[in-house]
Design an enzyme around this catalytic site. Structure first.
Site, mmCIF file in Angstrom:
data_model
loop_
_atom_site.group_PDB
_atom_site.id
_atom_site.type_symbol
_atom_site.label_atom_id
_atom_site.label_comp_id
_atom_site.label_asym_id
_atom_site.label_seq_id
_atom_site.Cartn_x
_atom_site.Cartn_y
_atom_site.Cartn_z
ATOM 1 N N ARG A 131 6.966 5.154 -54.203
ATOM 2 C CA ARG A 131 7.259 4.863 -52.795
ATOM 3 C C ARG A 131 6.664 5.954 -51.906
ATOM 4 O O ARG A 131 6.468 7.080 -52.335
ATOM 5 C CB ARG A 131 8.791 4.816 -52.571
ATOM 6 C CG ARG A 131 9.508 3.830 -53.444
ATOM 7 C CD ARG A 131 9.244 2.427 -53.067
ATOM 8 N NE ARG A 131 9.832 2.070 -51.784
ATOM 9 C CZ ARG A 131 9.737 0.885 -51.225
ATOM 10 N NH1 ARG A 131 9.041 -0.062 -51.824
ATOM 11 N NH2 ARG A 131 10.315 0.619 -50.082
ATOM 12 N N CYS A 132 6.401 5.576 -50.665
ATOM 13 C CA CYS A 132 5.864 6.507 -49.687
ATOM 14 C C CYS A 132 6.782 7.742 -49.570
ATOM 15 O O CYS A 132 7.994 7.572 -49.551
ATOM 16 C CB CYS A 132 5.768 5.824 -48.337
ATOM 17 S SG CYS A 132 5.476 6.958 -46.989
ATOM 18 N N PRO A 133 6.248 8.932 -49.470
ATOM 19 C CA PRO A 133 4.817 9.275 -49.371
ATOM 20 C C PRO A 133 4.185 9.690 -50.699
ATOM 21 O O PRO A 133 3.166 10.378 -50.691
ATOM 22 C CB PRO A 133 4.851 10.451 -48.403
ATOM 23 C CG PRO A 133 6.107 11.179 -48.772
ATOM 24 C CD PRO A 133 7.084 10.134 -49.250
ATOM 25 N N ASP B 226 -0.331 4.185 -44.472
ATOM 26 C CA ASP B 226 -0.279 5.617 -44.800
ATOM 27 C C ASP B 226 -1.661 6.156 -45.160
ATOM 28 O O ASP B 226 -2.041 7.252 -44.748
ATOM 29 C CB ASP B 226 0.695 5.870 -45.967
ATOM 30 C CG ASP B 226 2.121 5.516 -45.589
ATOM 31 O OD1 ASP B 226 2.384 5.378 -44.388
ATOM 32 O OD2 ASP B 226 2.958 5.369 -46.496
ATOM 33 N N HIS C 93 10.442 7.780 -42.833
ATOM 34 C CA HIS C 93 9.072 7.513 -43.262
ATOM 35 C C HIS C 93 8.090 8.404 -42.507
ATOM 36 O O HIS C 93 7.213 9.026 -43.098
ATOM 37 C CB HIS C 93 8.742 6.034 -43.054
ATOM 38 C CG HIS C 93 7.325 5.705 -43.386
ATOM 39 N ND1 HIS C 93 6.431 5.284 -42.436
ATOM 40 C CD2 HIS C 93 6.634 5.779 -44.544
ATOM 41 C CE1 HIS C 93 5.257 5.102 -43.009
ATOM 42 N NE2 HIS C 93 5.353 5.381 -44.289
#
Lengths: 73, 222
Positions: free
Chosen positions: A12-14, A45, B23
């Site tokens: 998953r990000c990041p 991203d 995020h």
């Protein structure tokens, strides 16, 4: 001009972007890095990362929920 | 009930906002780390001096100092945000399936957000338990807060209504949005077997009328 790849599926990000960052020291100008990931924000991203790091995003291919990007260093 | 609906919507919006903030923060950290690696790569390749002016960072020491500060600040922010997210998640869980007694024998279940298999099972379990405890004759399933209904979601609602009927409860579906109605028609979902009404108010009126009809008539005095 070498071509290297990273499998970042399931991350998953990041984390996929961090994996790309970790490859930086071993990449030379002109080298291509192919990264496959299935995180929903991956494409955005990577675009942001390439923009900031001044690398060229050559292509983005989508297969199902996974995306494969080609980055030129 | 409207207050609880508003609370639930606000909690969902806050959770989404925090998710986005998380995020963004984590990406900022990732970008700074990337710059560190870039600098390391340049040091290794021996061309740092030529490249350094193109970056915000003026020296490796400054880079590390900036990086350390930003990382610490971001970690602190993330901790605060994650605590908030946890609290909001708990609140959402409690508010996502409220079963409210809005009249004698009438329960209302306002559904908000997406209804997947897991959530449908939770809703069914909660609703049926309340029906048994309160011995309710009517249940109004209000889906004003449901923005997307596909065949699966519609199937979950139908099962819920059938299960309630098995307990002797009449279930009324209310609050179908115009867009949802359009989708249901397009995908061919058959809701003809259940009572559907415009809004919660109409649903309650229908329940009251049914109650009136089922009341034994008083003998007429001659």
């Amino acid at each position: 001009m070498a071509e290297k790849s990273i499998d970042a599926k399931g991350l998953r990000c990041p984390q996929p972007v961090l994996k790309i960052a970790a490859k930086l020291p071993e990449m030379k100008a002109g080298d291509i890095l192919i990264v496959e990931a299935d995180c929903p924000t991956f494409e955005d991203d990577v675009r942001k990362w390439c923009d900031r790091m001044k690398k060229t995003l050559l292509a983005v291919n989508t297969v199902g929920s996974a995306k494969t990007v080609r980055i030129q260093f | 009930m409207m207050r609880e609906l508003d609370q639930s919507r606000a909690a969902l919006a806050e959770a989404r906002r925090l998710e986005e903030a998380f995020h963004t923060s984590s990406m900022d950290v990732a970008l700074v780390i990337s710059e560190c690696f870039q600098a390391l790569a340049e040091v290794r390749q021996g061309n740092l001096d030529a490249q350094v002016s193109e970056h915000v960072l003026t020296s490796p020491d400054e880079l590390l100092a900036n990086f350390g500060k930003l990382l610490n600040d971001t970690i602190k922010d993330l901790k605060v945000q994650m605590d908030l997210v946890k609290r909001q998640a708990l609140a959402i869980q409690e508010l996502s399936t409220p079963v409210l007694q809005i009249w004698n024998d009438v329960l209302a279940l306002p559904v908000i957000g997406t209804v997947d298999t897991r959530r449908a099972a939770e809703i069914m379990e909660r609703l049926l338990a309340e029906v048994v405890i309160r011995k309710s004759k009517f249940v109004i399933l209000d889906i004003t807060g449901v923005e997307i209904v596909d065949t699966k979601t519609a199937d979950h609602f139908l099962k819920l209504i059938k299960a309630a009927a098995l307990l002797g409860t009449k279930c009324i579906l209310t609050g179908i949005r115009p867009a949802v109605a359009q989708t249901l028609v397009e995908i061919g979902v058959d809701l003809s077997s259940i009572t559907t009404l415009r809004d919660l108010q109409a649903g309650l009126r229908e329940c009251l009328q049914d109650m009136q009809k089922s009341r034994p008539k008083e003998p007429v005095a001659h």
